[in-house]
Design a protein around this motif. Sequence first.
Motif, PDB file in Angstrom:
ATOM      1  N   ARG A 169       0.834  -1.212   0.000  1.00 36.12           N
ATOM      2  CA  ARG A 169       0.000   0.000   0.000  1.00 36.12           C
ATOM      3  C   ARG A 169       0.860   1.250   0.000  1.00 36.12           C
ATOM      4  O   ARG A 169       0.660   2.160  -0.838  1.00 36.12           O
ATOM      5  CB  ARG A 169      -0.896  -0.007   1.237  1.00 36.12           C
ATOM      6  CG  ARG A 169      -1.809   1.219   1.362  1.00 36.12           C
ATOM      7  CD  ARG A 169      -2.349   1.305   2.781  1.00 36.12           C
ATOM      8  NE  ARG A 169      -1.252   1.433   3.743  1.00 36.12           N
ATOM      9  CZ  ARG A 169      -1.308   0.971   4.996  1.00 36.12           C
ATOM     10  NH1 ARG A 169      -2.376   0.345   5.443  1.00 36.12           N
ATOM     11  NH2 ARG A 169      -0.264   1.141   5.810  1.00 36.12           N
ATOM     12  N   ASP A 170       1.823   1.314   0.924  1.00 35.45           N
ATOM     13  CA  ASP A 170       2.630   2.528   1.069  1.00 35.45           C
ATOM     14  C   ASP A 170       3.572   2.732  -0.113  1.00 35.45           C
ATOM     15  O   ASP A 170       3.878   3.870  -0.476  1.00 35.45           O
ATOM     16  CB  ASP A 170       3.441   2.461   2.371  1.00 35.45           C
ATOM     17  CG  ASP A 170       2.559   2.454   3.602  1.00 35.45           C
ATOM     18  OD1 ASP A 170       1.364   2.790   3.487  1.00 35.45           O
ATOM     19  OD2 ASP A 170       3.068   2.087   4.683  1.00 35.45           O
ATOM     20  N   GLU A 174      -0.546   3.629  -3.122  1.00 33.66           N
ATOM     21  CA  GLU A 174      -0.722   5.068  -2.904  1.00 33.66           C
ATOM     22  C   GLU A 174       0.166   5.910  -3.815  1.00 33.66           C
ATOM     23  O   GLU A 174       0.176   7.136  -3.704  1.00 33.66           O
ATOM     24  CB  GLU A 174      -0.462   5.410  -1.437  1.00 33.66           C
ATOM     25  CG  GLU A 174      -1.495   4.785  -0.492  1.00 33.66           C
ATOM     26  CD  GLU A 174      -1.272   5.161   0.957  1.00 33.66           C
ATOM     27  OE1 GLU A 174      -0.225   5.782   1.248  1.00 33.66           O
ATOM     28  OE2 GLU A 174      -2.143   4.823   1.790  1.00 33.66           O
TER      29      GLU A 174
END
Length: 207
Positions: A169-170, A174
Amino acid sequence: MALAIRDVREHDLDAVLALNNTAGRSILVLDAAQLRYFYEHADYFRVAEIDGELAGFLIALRDGRDYGSPNYRWFSEHYPSFVYIDRIVVANAYRRHGLGRIFYCDVNSFAEVRVPLLTCEVFLEPIDDVVVLFHGTYGFQEVGQQRMGEHGPQVSLLAKDLPSFAYVRDTYLEHGGLPDLPWLASRVPYLTHNDSKPRRLAGERRS
């Protein structure tokens, strides 16, 4: 023995339905319309082929689907983001050969780059200690119980944390999405045009 795990194709559906409906009482019976729903809407629907024969399948859905399963609804009410394993079936001739673990490794790889949680349920009535032990050794923990309808079986609702998701995700989700690689591609389950083959997309940004 040649083993292939691949996305389901429309011509597989009759064999999938027959396999599902002869799997025993731990797997809920499907009709053709219910199976068509999965073909059109499931985020993960893969089959195992061994030497050209259908040996098993696994169906899973992400959160946000319009799916009436009481167990799926339970997870939807308690968690914002997950992949839910609706069913896994392995043909009698191929049981006890590790195919279930191969499927779970595959769906785990699918889920951990998309969501923080992999979920499913196991029947407690009748309880199958082999199934319970399998899920426990694979990292699932009970997060609840419920009865499936007024006269249905009691089930244990299980969830497995996917710690890799935070990094994905990071690092990617994103910041533009997943890399455009075949093994990261998402199934496009419903073909609304005149496509003859399933299309797959990579780089999705849902989290």
